[in-house]
Scaffold this motif. Structure first.
Motif, PDB file in Angstrom:
ATOM      1  N   ASN A 153       0.838  -1.197   0.000  1.00 18.78           N
ATOM      2  CA  ASN A 153       0.000   0.000   0.000  1.00 18.78           C
ATOM      3  C   ASN A 153       0.874   1.249   0.000  1.00 18.78           C
ATOM      4  O   ASN A 153       2.043   1.210   0.402  1.00 18.78           O
ATOM      5  CB  ASN A 153      -0.913   0.023   1.225  1.00 18.78           C
ATOM      6  N   GLU A 154       0.288   2.337  -0.450  1.00 17.96           N
ATOM      7  CA  GLU A 154       1.022   3.601  -0.424  1.00 17.96           C
ATOM      8  C   GLU A 154       1.355   3.968   1.017  1.00 17.96           C
ATOM      9  O   GLU A 154       0.488   3.984   1.891  1.00 17.96           O
ATOM     10  CB  GLU A 154       0.181   4.704  -1.069  1.00 17.96           C
ATOM     11  N   ASP A 155       2.611   4.244   1.253  1.00 17.21           N
ATOM     12  CA  ASP A 155       3.091   4.500   2.607  1.00 17.21           C
ATOM     13  C   ASP A 155       2.955   5.976   2.964  1.00 17.21           C
ATOM     14  O   ASP A 155       3.094   6.850   2.110  1.00 17.21           O
ATOM     15  CB  ASP A 155       4.560   4.066   2.712  1.00 17.21           C
ATOM     16  N   ARG A 156       2.665   6.241   4.237  1.00 19.58           N
ATOM     17  CA  ARG A 156       2.649   7.608   4.763  1.00 19.58           C
ATOM     18  C   ARG A 156       3.848   7.778   5.685  1.00 19.58           C
ATOM     19  O   ARG A 156       4.065   6.965   6.583  1.00 19.58           O
ATOM     20  CB  ARG A 156       1.342   7.884   5.504  1.00 19.58           C
ATOM     21  N   SER A 157       4.590   8.826   5.474  1.00 19.38           N
ATOM     22  CA  SER A 157       5.841   9.014   6.199  1.00 19.38           C
ATOM     23  C   SER A 157       5.647   9.099   7.707  1.00 19.38           C
ATOM     24  O   SER A 157       6.507   8.692   8.484  1.00 19.38           O
ATOM     25  CB  SER A 157       6.548  10.278   5.698  1.00 19.38           C
ATOM     26  N   TRP A 158       4.481   9.609   8.148  1.00 17.45           N
ATOM     27  CA  TRP A 158       4.261   9.795   9.580  1.00 17.45           C
ATOM     28  C   TRP A 158       3.766   8.528  10.277  1.00 17.45           C
ATOM     29  O   TRP A 158       3.762   8.441  11.504  1.00 17.45           O
ATOM     30  CB  TRP A 158       3.250  10.915   9.824  1.00 17.45           C
ATOM     31  N   SER A 159       3.350   7.533   9.497  1.00 12.49           N
ATOM     32  CA  SER A 159       2.780   6.323  10.092  1.00 12.49           C
ATOM     33  C   SER A 159       3.877   5.377  10.576  1.00 12.49           C
ATOM     34  O   SER A 159       4.933   5.250   9.953  1.00 12.49           O
ATOM     35  CB  SER A 159       1.895   5.597   9.075  1.00 12.49           C
ATOM     36  N   SER A 160       3.601   4.698  11.684  1.00  6.86           N
ATOM     37  CA  SER A 160       4.553   3.720  12.230  1.00  6.86           C
ATOM     38  C   SER A 160       4.382   2.349  11.587  1.00  6.86           C
ATOM     39  O   SER A 160       5.151   1.435  11.873  1.00  6.86           O
ATOM     40  CB  SER A 160       4.362   3.582  13.749  1.00  6.86           C
ATOM     41  N   PHE A 161       3.368   2.223  10.716  1.00 13.28           N
ATOM     42  CA  PHE A 161       3.072   0.925  10.124  1.00 13.28           C
ATOM     43  C   PHE A 161       3.091   0.995   8.598  1.00 13.28           C
ATOM     44  O   PHE A 161       2.831   2.037   8.003  1.00 13.28           O
ATOM     45  CB  PHE A 161       1.700   0.419  10.588  1.00 13.28           C
ATOM     46  N   GLU A 162       3.385  -0.154   8.024  1.00 15.59           N
ATOM     47  CA  GLU A 162       3.302  -0.320   6.579  1.00 15.59           C
ATOM     48  C   GLU A 162       2.342  -1.472   6.307  1.00 15.59           C
ATOM     49  O   GLU A 162       2.323  -2.460   7.049  1.00 15.59           O
ATOM     50  CB  GLU A 162       4.684  -0.636   6.001  1.00 15.59           C
ATOM     51  N   TYR A 163       1.548  -1.339   5.254  1.00 14.95           N
ATOM     52  CA  TYR A 163       0.536  -2.350   4.957  1.00 14.95           C
ATOM     53  C   TYR A 163       0.722  -2.885   3.542  1.00 14.95           C
ATOM     54  O   TYR A 163       1.180  -2.170   2.645  1.00 14.95           O
ATOM     55  CB  TYR A 163      -0.871  -1.764   5.109  1.00 14.95           C
ATOM     56  N   ALA A 164       0.357  -4.152   3.370  1.00 14.02           N
ATOM     57  CA  ALA A 164       0.470  -4.780   2.056  1.00 14.02           C
ATOM     58  C   ALA A 164      -0.544  -5.918   1.973  1.00 14.02           C
ATOM     59  O   ALA A 164      -1.173  -6.291   2.972  1.00 14.02           O
ATOM     60  CB  ALA A 164       1.886  -5.300   1.824  1.00 14.02           C
ATOM     61  N   THR A 165      -0.697  -6.467   0.777  1.00 15.52           N
ATOM     62  CA  THR A 165      -1.604  -7.597   0.563  1.00 15.52           C
ATOM     63  C   THR A 165      -0.890  -8.651  -0.263  1.00 15.52           C
ATOM     64  O   THR A 165      -0.230  -8.337  -1.256  1.00 15.52           O
ATOM     65  CB  THR A 165      -2.885  -7.159  -0.171  1.00 15.52           C
ATOM     66  N   ILE A 166      -1.008  -9.904   0.177  1.00 16.21           N
ATOM     67  CA  ILE A 166      -0.459 -11.035  -0.576  1.00 16.21           C
ATOM     68  C   ILE A 166      -1.582 -11.622  -1.424  1.00 16.21           C
ATOM     69  O   ILE A 166      -2.677 -11.894  -0.920  1.00 16.21           O
ATOM     70  CB  ILE A 166       0.089 -12.118   0.363  1.00 16.21           C
ATOM     71  N   PHE A 167      -1.296 -11.839  -2.702  1.00 13.40           N
ATOM     72  CA  PHE A 167      -2.274 -12.450  -3.607  1.00 13.40           C
ATOM     73  C   PHE A 167      -1.754 -13.809  -4.066  1.00 13.40           C
ATOM     74  O   PHE A 167      -0.685 -13.897  -4.676  1.00 13.40           O
ATOM     75  CB  PHE A 167      -2.526 -11.552  -4.824  1.00 13.40           C
ATOM     76  N   PHE A 168      -2.504 -14.855  -3.742  1.00 14.51           N
ATOM     77  CA  PHE A 168      -2.268 -16.180  -4.309  1.00 14.51           C
ATOM     78  C   PHE A 168      -3.315 -16.376  -5.405  1.00 14.51           C
ATOM     79  O   PHE A 168      -4.518 -16.310  -5.131  1.00 14.51           O
ATOM     80  CB  PHE A 168      -2.429 -17.271  -3.249  1.00 14.51           C
ATOM     81  N   GLU A 169      -2.863 -16.645  -6.627  1.00 13.02           N
ATOM     82  CA  GLU A 169      -3.809 -16.743  -7.732  1.00 13.02           C
ATOM     83  C   GLU A 169      -3.553 -17.982  -8.582  1.00 13.02           C
ATOM     84  O   GLU A 169      -2.406 -18.304  -8.906  1.00 13.02           O
ATOM     85  CB  GLU A 169      -3.724 -15.496  -8.615  1.00 13.02           C
ATOM     86  N   CYS A 170      -4.660 -18.646  -8.921  1.00 14.15           N
ATOM     87  CA  CYS A 170      -4.638 -19.800  -9.821  1.00 14.15           C
ATOM     88  C   CYS A 170      -5.501 -19.447 -11.027  1.00 14.15           C
ATOM     89  O   CYS A 170      -6.713 -19.234 -10.882  1.00 14.15           O
ATOM     90  CB  CYS A 170      -5.180 -21.038  -9.107  1.00 14.15           C
ATOM     91  N   GLU A 171      -4.887 -19.371 -12.193  1.00 13.96           N
ATOM     92  CA  GLU A 171      -5.624 -18.950 -13.385  1.00 13.96           C
ATOM     93  C   GLU A 171      -6.755 -19.908 -13.724  1.00 13.96           C
ATOM     94  O   GLU A 171      -7.802 -19.501 -14.220  1.00 13.96           O
ATOM     95  CB  GLU A 171      -4.665 -18.829 -14.576  1.00 13.96           C
ATOM     96  N   ARG A 172      -6.551 -21.176 -13.441  1.00 16.33           N
ATOM     97  CA  ARG A 172      -7.531 -22.190 -13.829  1.00 16.33           C
ATOM     98  C   ARG A 172      -8.758 -22.201 -12.923  1.00 16.33           C
ATOM     99  O   ARG A 172      -9.872 -22.460 -13.372  1.00 16.33           O
ATOM    100  CB  ARG A 172      -6.863 -23.572 -13.809  1.00 16.33           C
ATOM    101  N   ASP A 173      -8.573 -21.912 -11.628  1.00 23.19           N
ATOM    102  CA  ASP A 173      -9.661 -22.051 -10.656  1.00 23.19           C
ATOM    103  C   ASP A 173      -9.629 -20.871  -9.685  1.00 23.19           C
ATOM    104  O   ASP A 173      -8.881 -20.875  -8.706  1.00 23.19           O
ATOM    105  CB  ASP A 173      -9.508 -23.379  -9.904  1.00 23.19           C
ATOM    106  N   GLU A 174     -10.464 -19.873  -9.943  1.00 17.26           N
ATOM    107  CA  GLU A 174     -10.463 -18.662  -9.119  1.00 17.26           C
ATOM    108  C   GLU A 174     -10.975 -18.910  -7.704  1.00 17.26           C
ATOM    109  O   GLU A 174     -10.730 -18.094  -6.807  1.00 17.26           O
ATOM    110  CB  GLU A 174     -11.305 -17.571  -9.791  1.00 17.26           C
ATOM    111  N   ASP A 175     -11.676 -20.018  -7.492  1.00 21.86           N
ATOM    112  CA  ASP A 175     -12.154 -20.329  -6.142  1.00 21.86           C
ATOM    113  C   ASP A 175     -10.998 -20.604  -5.181  1.00 21.86           C
ATOM    114  O   ASP A 175     -11.188 -20.608  -3.956  1.00 21.86           O
ATOM    115  CB  ASP A 175     -13.083 -21.549  -6.174  1.00 21.86           C
ATOM    116  N   LEU A 176      -9.824 -20.848  -5.719  1.00 23.06           N
ATOM    117  CA  LEU A 176      -8.652 -21.142  -4.887  1.00 23.06           C
ATOM    118  C   LEU A 176      -7.808 -19.899  -4.614  1.00 23.06           C
ATOM    119  O   LEU A 176      -6.783 -19.988  -3.935  1.00 23.06           O
ATOM    120  CB  LEU A 176      -7.786 -22.217  -5.567  1.00 23.06           C
ATOM    121  N   ASN A 177      -8.233 -18.763  -5.147  1.00 23.40           N
ATOM    122  CA  ASN A 177      -7.471 -17.526  -4.959  1.00 23.40           C
ATOM    123  C   ASN A 177      -7.643 -16.982  -3.542  1.00 23.40           C
ATOM    124  O   ASN A 177      -8.719 -17.098  -2.945  1.00 23.40           O
ATOM    125  CB  ASN A 177      -7.915 -16.467  -5.964  1.00 23.40           C
ATOM    126  N   TYR A 178      -6.580 -16.356  -3.048  1.00 23.99           N
ATOM    127  CA  TYR A 178      -6.625 -15.752  -1.716  1.00 23.99           C
ATOM    128  C   TYR A 178      -5.922 -14.406  -1.729  1.00 23.99           C
ATOM    129  O   TYR A 178      -4.925 -14.219  -2.435  1.00 23.99           O
ATOM    130  CB  TYR A 178      -5.934 -16.653  -0.675  1.00 23.99           C
TER     131      TYR A 178
END
Length: 246
Positions: A153-178
């Motif tokens: 995620n876009e970071d803010r200089s004043w924040s003590s935290f950084e945030y992100a998202t992990i994407f697991f993706e299977c092209e064949r079966d989207e029901d398995l995506n996280y």
């Protein structure tokens, strides 16, 4: 004059009987009682805080160092026996609960290792309808393409935290995506896994093994080492094609 004398006599008699002392004692008793009630019963009472702190200093370290392995073994045995006798729906719920209660020995996991766990899950669960059958090493379904990617995620200089998202993706079966939210306290090196699902017990029977793993990692405070941030791979389904004869 007789009335005044009678009044004085009554007052003198009451004073001699100790009425003033009794009233003072009663008011003092009520005052002390009220003061103690406020001191102990109020949420922020100072005496209550002192007692709580003393209890915590003694009880909490004892609980933290106590060996619960004997009871965990007994609980595991009870759960196993209960699972055997339960209906299918309840058996799934109890089995998930048992797996959720497993203590994670490692306090840090690499993202590459978590990616491997997810690929194992994909191999078991991927939809095979429409996949080509290959015969190079015996009949098996063609491999499906999978990937892992970390988006920060876009970071803010004043924040003590950084945030992100992990994407697991299977092209064949989207029901398995996280998608798995993670966060980092900027003074730390490893990330926190912030995976959440329903807190209702009955929802446990609807969770799959990978979701149970994510919940267990999250509730055990296992940190995530982002040793990779993007990777692609192929996964061969565990399911074997049915034999056909021509």
């Amino acid at each position: 004059m007789n009335l005044e004398k009678n009044i004085k006599d009554v007052i003198a008699q009451q004073l001699e009987n100790g009425i003033v002392e009794n009233l003072i004692a009663e008011q003092l008793k009520q005052g002390v009682s009220k003061a103690l009630e406020d001191l102990f019963a109020s949420y922020g009472g100072e005496a209550r805080k002192v007692i709580e702190n003393k209890l915590k200093s003694v009880i909490v370290p004892y609980l933290e160092t106590y060996d619960y392995s004997e009871y965990i073994t007994k609980l595991d045995h009870v759960l196993v026996e209960t699972i055997k006798e339960a209906s299918f729906d309840n058996r799934k719920l109890l089995d998930n609960f048992k797996n959720l209660m497993i203590e994670e020995k490692e306090k840090t996991m690499k993202l590459s290792d978590l990616f491997e766990k997810w690929k194992e899950y994909v191999a078991k669960k991927v939809e095979t309808d429409g996949l080509e059958i290959e015969f190079d090493d015996g009949p098996e379904y063609e491999a499906v393409e999978v990937s892992v990617q970390v988006e920060r995620n876009e970071d803010r200089s004043w924040s003590s935290f950084e945030y992100a998202t992990i994407f697991f993706e299977c092209e064949r079966d989207e029901d398995l995506n996280y998608e798995i939210p993670i966060s980092l306290y900027k003074r730390d090196k490893e990330w926190d896994i912030n995976y959440r699902t329903s807190n209702e017990l009955k929802s446990l029977k609807y969770l799959n093994e990978f979701e149970i793993l994510l919940m267990r990692l999250s509730q055990n405070g296992v940190k995530l080492d982002l040793d990779i941030e993007w990777e692609e791979d192929e996964v061969t389904p565990d399911e074997e094609p049915e034999a056909t004869f021509s």
